[in-house]
Scaffold this motif. Structure first.
Motif, PDB file in Angstrom:
ATOM      1  N   LEU A 198       3.663  24.067   0.222  1.00  0.00           N
ATOM      2  CA  LEU A 198       2.521  23.161   0.395  1.00  0.00           C
ATOM      3  C   LEU A 198       2.874  21.767  -0.114  1.00  0.00           C
ATOM      4  O   LEU A 198       2.473  20.759   0.470  1.00  0.00           O
ATOM      5  CB  LEU A 198       1.301  23.704  -0.364  1.00  0.00           C
ATOM      6  CG  LEU A 198       0.260  24.541   0.393  1.00  0.00           C
ATOM      7  CD1 LEU A 198      -0.510  23.708   1.394  1.00  0.00           C
ATOM      8  CD2 LEU A 198       0.837  25.754   1.054  1.00  0.00           C
ATOM      9  N   LEU A 254      -6.949  27.876   2.181  1.00  0.00           N
ATOM     10  CA  LEU A 254      -7.015  29.122   1.421  1.00  0.00           C
ATOM     11  C   LEU A 254      -6.230  30.210   2.131  1.00  0.00           C
ATOM     12  O   LEU A 254      -6.459  30.488   3.312  1.00  0.00           O
ATOM     13  CB  LEU A 254      -8.469  29.571   1.255  1.00  0.00           C
ATOM     14  CG  LEU A 254      -9.413  28.579   0.569  1.00  0.00           C
ATOM     15  CD1 LEU A 254     -10.830  29.139   0.527  1.00  0.00           C
ATOM     16  CD2 LEU A 254      -8.947  28.245  -0.840  1.00  0.00           C
ATOM     17  N   GLY A 255      -5.328  30.835   1.406  1.00  0.00           N
ATOM     18  CA  GLY A 255      -4.528  31.894   2.023  1.00  0.00           C
ATOM     19  C   GLY A 255      -3.703  32.618   0.993  1.00  0.00           C
ATOM     20  O   GLY A 255      -4.024  32.612  -0.191  1.00  0.00           O
ATOM     21  N   ALA A 256      -2.641  33.239   1.452  1.00  0.00           N
ATOM     22  CA  ALA A 256      -1.700  34.036   0.648  1.00  0.00           C
ATOM     23  C   ALA A 256      -2.231  35.422   0.323  1.00  0.00           C
ATOM     24  O   ALA A 256      -1.520  36.241  -0.236  1.00  0.00           O
ATOM     25  CB  ALA A 256      -1.256  33.320  -0.633  1.00  0.00           C
ATOM     26  N   GLU A 257      -3.493  35.685   0.650  1.00  0.00           N
ATOM     27  CA  GLU A 257      -4.057  37.024   0.442  1.00  0.00           C
ATOM     28  C   GLU A 257      -5.176  37.219   1.467  1.00  0.00           C
ATOM     29  O   GLU A 257      -5.754  36.247   1.946  1.00  0.00           O
ATOM     30  CB  GLU A 257      -4.591  37.168  -0.985  1.00  0.00           C
ATOM     31  CG  GLU A 257      -5.778  36.259  -1.284  1.00  0.00           C
ATOM     32  CD  GLU A 257      -6.262  36.361  -2.738  1.00  0.00           C
ATOM     33  OE1 GLU A 257      -5.646  37.084  -3.534  1.00  0.00           O
ATOM     34  OE2 GLU A 257      -7.258  35.689  -3.048  1.00  0.00           O
ATOM     35  N   PRO A 258      -5.480  38.480   1.781  1.00  0.00           N
ATOM     36  CA  PRO A 258      -6.556  38.701   2.750  1.00  0.00           C
ATOM     37  C   PRO A 258      -7.921  38.354   2.166  1.00  0.00           C
ATOM     38  O   PRO A 258      -8.130  38.524   0.970  1.00  0.00           O
ATOM     39  CB  PRO A 258      -6.474  40.206   3.044  1.00  0.00           C
ATOM     40  CG  PRO A 258      -5.520  40.792   2.073  1.00  0.00           C
ATOM     41  CD  PRO A 258      -4.858  39.711   1.312  1.00  0.00           C
ATOM     42  N   TYR A 268      -2.001  30.993   6.828  1.00  0.00           N
ATOM     43  CA  TYR A 268      -1.187  32.213   6.816  1.00  0.00           C
ATOM     44  C   TYR A 268       0.302  31.905   6.803  1.00  0.00           C
ATOM     45  O   TYR A 268       0.768  30.980   7.481  1.00  0.00           O
ATOM     46  CB  TYR A 268      -1.500  33.073   8.051  1.00  0.00           C
ATOM     47  CG  TYR A 268      -0.562  34.267   8.207  1.00  0.00           C
ATOM     48  CD1 TYR A 268      -0.670  35.360   7.365  1.00  0.00           C
ATOM     49  CD2 TYR A 268       0.431  34.278   9.188  1.00  0.00           C
ATOM     50  CE1 TYR A 268       0.193  36.452   7.491  1.00  0.00           C
ATOM     51  CE2 TYR A 268       1.294  35.362   9.327  1.00  0.00           C
ATOM     52  CZ  TYR A 268       1.169  36.445   8.470  1.00  0.00           C
ATOM     53  OH  TYR A 268       2.016  37.516   8.592  1.00  0.00           O
ATOM     54  N   GLY A 269       1.007  32.712   6.075  1.00  0.00           N
ATOM     55  CA  GLY A 269       2.458  32.630   6.101  1.00  0.00           C
ATOM     56  C   GLY A 269       3.031  33.728   5.244  1.00  0.00           C
ATOM     57  O   GLY A 269       2.309  34.459   4.582  1.00  0.00           O
ATOM     58  N   THR A 277       5.856  42.289  10.108  1.00  0.00           N
ATOM     59  CA  THR A 277       5.157  41.740   8.941  1.00  0.00           C
ATOM     60  C   THR A 277       4.284  42.763   8.230  1.00  0.00           C
ATOM     61  O   THR A 277       3.908  42.550   7.097  1.00  0.00           O
ATOM     62  CB  THR A 277       4.234  40.573   9.352  1.00  0.00           C
ATOM     63  OG1 THR A 277       3.201  41.098  10.199  1.00  0.00           O
ATOM     64  CG2 THR A 277       4.987  39.474  10.084  1.00  0.00           C
ATOM     65  N   ASP A 291       1.332  43.003   8.781  1.00  0.00           N
ATOM     66  CA  ASP A 291      -0.007  42.396   8.796  1.00  0.00           C
ATOM     67  C   ASP A 291      -0.693  42.711  10.119  1.00  0.00           C
ATOM     68  O   ASP A 291      -0.088  42.584  11.186  1.00  0.00           O
ATOM     69  CB  ASP A 291       0.099  40.883   8.602  1.00  0.00           C
ATOM     70  CG  ASP A 291       0.605  40.531   7.216  1.00  0.00           C
ATOM     71  OD1 ASP A 291       0.198  41.200   6.247  1.00  0.00           O
ATOM     72  OD2 ASP A 291       1.419  39.590   7.102  1.00  0.00           O
ATOM     73  N   ARG A 309      -3.190  44.793   5.694  1.00  0.00           N
ATOM     74  CA  ARG A 309      -1.809  45.173   5.963  1.00  0.00           C
ATOM     75  C   ARG A 309      -1.785  46.661   6.215  1.00  0.00           C
ATOM     76  O   ARG A 309      -2.567  47.400   5.620  1.00  0.00           O
ATOM     77  CB  ARG A 309      -0.930  44.886   4.741  1.00  0.00           C
ATOM     78  CG  ARG A 309      -0.701  43.435   4.464  1.00  0.00           C
ATOM     79  CD  ARG A 309       0.044  43.258   3.152  1.00  0.00           C
ATOM     80  NE  ARG A 309       1.345  43.907   3.166  1.00  0.00           N
ATOM     81  CZ  ARG A 309       2.438  43.410   3.732  1.00  0.00           C
ATOM     82  NH1 ARG A 309       2.378  42.252   4.353  1.00  0.00           N
ATOM     83  NH2 ARG A 309       3.570  44.056   3.690  1.00  0.00           N
TER      84      ARG A 309
HETATM   85  O1  DLL Z   1       1.843  34.359   0.467  1.00  0.00           O
HETATM   86  C1  DLL Z   1       2.939  32.593   1.689  1.00  0.00           C
HETATM   87  C2  DLL Z   1       1.711  31.778   1.596  1.00  0.00           C
HETATM   88  C3  DLL Z   1       1.529  30.928   0.529  1.00  0.00           C
HETATM   89  C4  DLL Z   1       0.755  31.812   2.603  1.00  0.00           C
HETATM   90  C5  DLL Z   1       0.406  30.140   0.451  1.00  0.00           C
HETATM   91  C6  DLL Z   1      -0.379  31.037   2.554  1.00  0.00           C
HETATM   92  C7  DLL Z   1      -0.539  30.204   1.478  1.00  0.00           C
HETATM   93  P1  DLL Z   1       4.300  36.080   0.490  1.00  0.00           P
HETATM   94  O2  DLL Z   1       4.120  36.009  -0.981  1.00  0.00           O
HETATM   95  O3  DLL Z   1       5.604  36.481   1.046  1.00  0.00           O
HETATM   96  O4  DLL Z   1       4.017  34.662   1.124  1.00  0.00           O
HETATM   97  O5  DLL Z   1       3.160  37.017   1.032  1.00  0.00           O
HETATM   98  C8  DLL Z   1       2.959  37.172   2.401  1.00  0.00           C
HETATM   99  O6  DLL Z   1       0.582  37.617   2.149  1.00  0.00           O
HETATM  100  O7  DLL Z   1       2.476  39.146   4.745  1.00  0.00           O
HETATM  101  C9  DLL Z   1       0.120  38.754   4.149  1.00  0.00           C
HETATM  102  O8  DLL Z   1       0.059  40.137   3.866  1.00  0.00           O
HETATM  103  C10 DLL Z   1      -0.496  37.982   3.007  1.00  0.00           C
HETATM  104  N1  DLL Z   1      -1.180  36.766   3.487  1.00  0.00           N
HETATM  105  C11 DLL Z   1      -0.728  35.513   3.470  1.00  0.00           C
HETATM  106  N2  DLL Z   1      -1.660  34.674   3.988  1.00  0.00           N
HETATM  107  C12 DLL Z   1      -2.720  35.436   4.356  1.00  0.00           C
HETATM  108  C13 DLL Z   1      -3.984  35.178   4.964  1.00  0.00           C
HETATM  109  C14 DLL Z   1       2.844  33.941   1.015  1.00  0.00           C
HETATM  110  N3  DLL Z   1      -4.388  33.958   5.286  1.00  0.00           N
HETATM  111  C15 DLL Z   1       1.824  38.106   2.668  1.00  0.00           C
HETATM  112  N4  DLL Z   1      -4.786  36.237   5.220  1.00  0.00           N
HETATM  113  C16 DLL Z   1       1.556  38.267   4.156  1.00  0.00           C
HETATM  114  C17 DLL Z   1      -4.409  37.502   4.912  1.00  0.00           C
HETATM  115  C18 DLL Z   1      -2.405  36.781   4.047  1.00  0.00           C
HETATM  116  N5  DLL Z   1      -3.247  37.798   4.322  1.00  0.00           N
END
Ligand code: DLL
Length: 437
Positions: free
Chosen positions: A148, A213-217, A238-239, A303, A305, A329
């Motif tokens: 980010l 907002l992201g990184a988790e569901p 998402y990523g 993934t 996901d 997931r």
């Molecule tokens: O969580 C990357 C990230 C950072 C995304 C900041 C968004 C913001 P990892 O730690 O490798 O990377 O975890 C990835 O988190 O396969 C999903 O299961 C979950 N995830 C990420 N974004 C979302 C979302 C980061 N918007 C794993 N909704 C992914 C649901 C999400 N699950």
């Protein structure tokens, strides 16, 4: 590189479906040839009798092997590296809490492409160079920090690398520097709001306009709750580390699914059992192939996901396909008394209640060989009127609504605000205390 359109890769952002298809076909050939330079994919292709030249268009992606998390672990530390090590300028690892970490490598150009994707993502969410951006994500091996950060700088915002935690300081920084755009996990954004309310403060007074907002569901209901509390627009982001990190897919102001950047990834949705594509629009496992990464191209990454494609035209005019909010997931699915339940189904019921706060946990135990589910959820400080009558009604309503949603009765415990563990990063929502057998 001063021009904004260049910084966000506008030529990619504005691609038509035809341009995307043409670009993908070219880029896939390059990416496969690049992957073949890594010991891992060289061996894999050889084993399959596949020559990089066999891949002639984007539709040939189905000829490529799937890559799983386990493959990444087996290839650790650097079997998937496809460039000379001297060309690597950065690595991250995935946040997996079990087993070996998985390492992802980037060249200078890879880091730059990722920053462009991230800048473009923030841009389509409505962020502009004159915004002030606070990143409440963890810096370090986790990609939410630097990912980010680089994107926000590339866009040209004033960036505050606050990192996670230290909630009082977060609030002071937001206030003193008139922060307009923030990035956090939804669970941490909820925690900050609840802390403010507990101290008699109002999150709306911060004046934040956009939250990535992201990184988790999280559910649509959680989004509504957060938007209500802060008065900002909450944009789903998402990523995953394996695909760089954040910046894979992002919402535009229509908030109707996330545009997935198809100049950088080929997207497939498969049935995780049969590994065949699901009919268009149906839910399945998201599979991604990198198109613009040199240090570590990954073919058809599973993934885990679960989502679906939204192919209808988006009113914003962008033609990159959208993916729907994640159901969860495949490895998050709980099997309780033989019933499949996703934590998101429970969150959906909880977040509809104005008397409840945003923090909850699901505890699974076994009694007399039968699975039991207990949900502990915090009451809301400002929504709840404090009467025993309300509390009793609330428990009854929740139990009934949960039964309708998941098909069996769960124990519901409504607890004091602030009594459950607070999340600074990814929230841990499920505690499974059932022993095997
Ligand atoms: O969580 C990357 C990230 C950072 C995304 C900041 C968004 C913001 P990892 O730690 O490798 O990377 O975890 C990835 O988190 O396969 C999903 O299961 C979950 N995830 C990420 N974004 C979302 C979302 C980061 N918007 C794993 N909704 C992914 C649901 C999400 N699950």
């Amino acid at each position: 590189m001063t021009d904004l359109s260049e910084r966000i890769g506008e030529r990619f952002e504005k691609m038509s479906r035809d341009e995307i298809a043409e670009f993908q076909s070219e880029a896939l050939q390059t990416s496969v040839a690049q992957a073949a330079k890594s010991p891992w994919f060289a061996a894999k292709f050889k084993e399959m009798g596949l020559e990089p030249g066999d891949i002639k268009s984007r539709d040939d992606v189905v000829k490529l092997p799937f890559t799983t998390k386990n493959d990444l672990r087996l290839s650790y530390p650097a079997q998937m590296l496809a460039v000379d090590p001297t060309e690597v300028i950065r690595m991250h690892t995935s946040s997996g809490t079990t087993g070996k970490p998985t390492a992802i490598f980037h060249t200078r150009q890879d880091v730059s492409n990722w920053a462009e994707l991230m800048a473009r993502s923030l841009y389509i969410a409505g962020a502009r160079p004159n915004d002030v951006f606070q990143n409440m994500s963890g810096y370090g091996l986790f990609t939410g920090g630097l990912g980010l950060h680089y994107g926000a700088e590339r866009l040209g915002m004033w960036v505050i690398p606050a990192g996670p935690g230290n909630t009082a300081r977060q609030i002071t920084l937001i206030r003193d520097f008139h922060v307009t755009v923030v990035h956090a996990t939804p669970s941490y954004a909820m925690h900050v709001a609840e802390r403010m309310i507990a101290e008699g403060d109002d999150p709306k007074s911060l004046g934040i306009k956009i939250a990535a907002l992201g990184a988790e569901p999280y559910t649509e209901e959680m989004r509504f709750k957060l938007q209500d509390l802060y008065g900002f627009k909450a944009m789903n982001s998402y990523g995953l580390s394996e695909m760089n990190g954040p910046g894979v897919a992002f919402e535009c102001p229509y908030q109707n699914g996330m545009h997935l950047w198809e100049d950088s990834y080929i997207v497939e949705i498969i049935n995780p059992q049969t590994l065949r594509p699901v009919p268009e629009g149906e839910i399945g496992e998201l599979v991604l192939t990198t198109l613009r990464r040199a240090a570590m191209p990954i073919m058809r990454y599973r993934t885990r996901d679960l989502t679906r494609l939204i192919t209808e035209k988006c009113p914003c005019g962008r033609q990159h396909v959208r993916i729907a909010r994640f159901v969860g997931r495949s490895d998050d699915m709980l099997i309780i008394r033989g019933v499949n339940v996703f934590p998101s189904q429970i969150e959906e019921v909880l977040m509809r209640h104005k008397w409840l706060g945003g923090n909850y946990i699901i505890i699974l135990t076994k009694a007399a060989a039968l699975d039991q589910m207990t949900i502990k959820v915090e009451i809301s400080r400002d929504g709840f009127d404090g009467t025993v009558e309300t509390l009793r009604k609330l428990r009854g309503d929740l139990q009934r609504q949960l039964k309708e949603q998941i098909g069996f009765t769960a124990n519901v415990e409504v607890v004091e605000p602030g009594s459950l563990p607070a999340s600074e990063g990814k929230a841990k929502r499920v505690i499974d205390e059932r022993t095997a057998g």
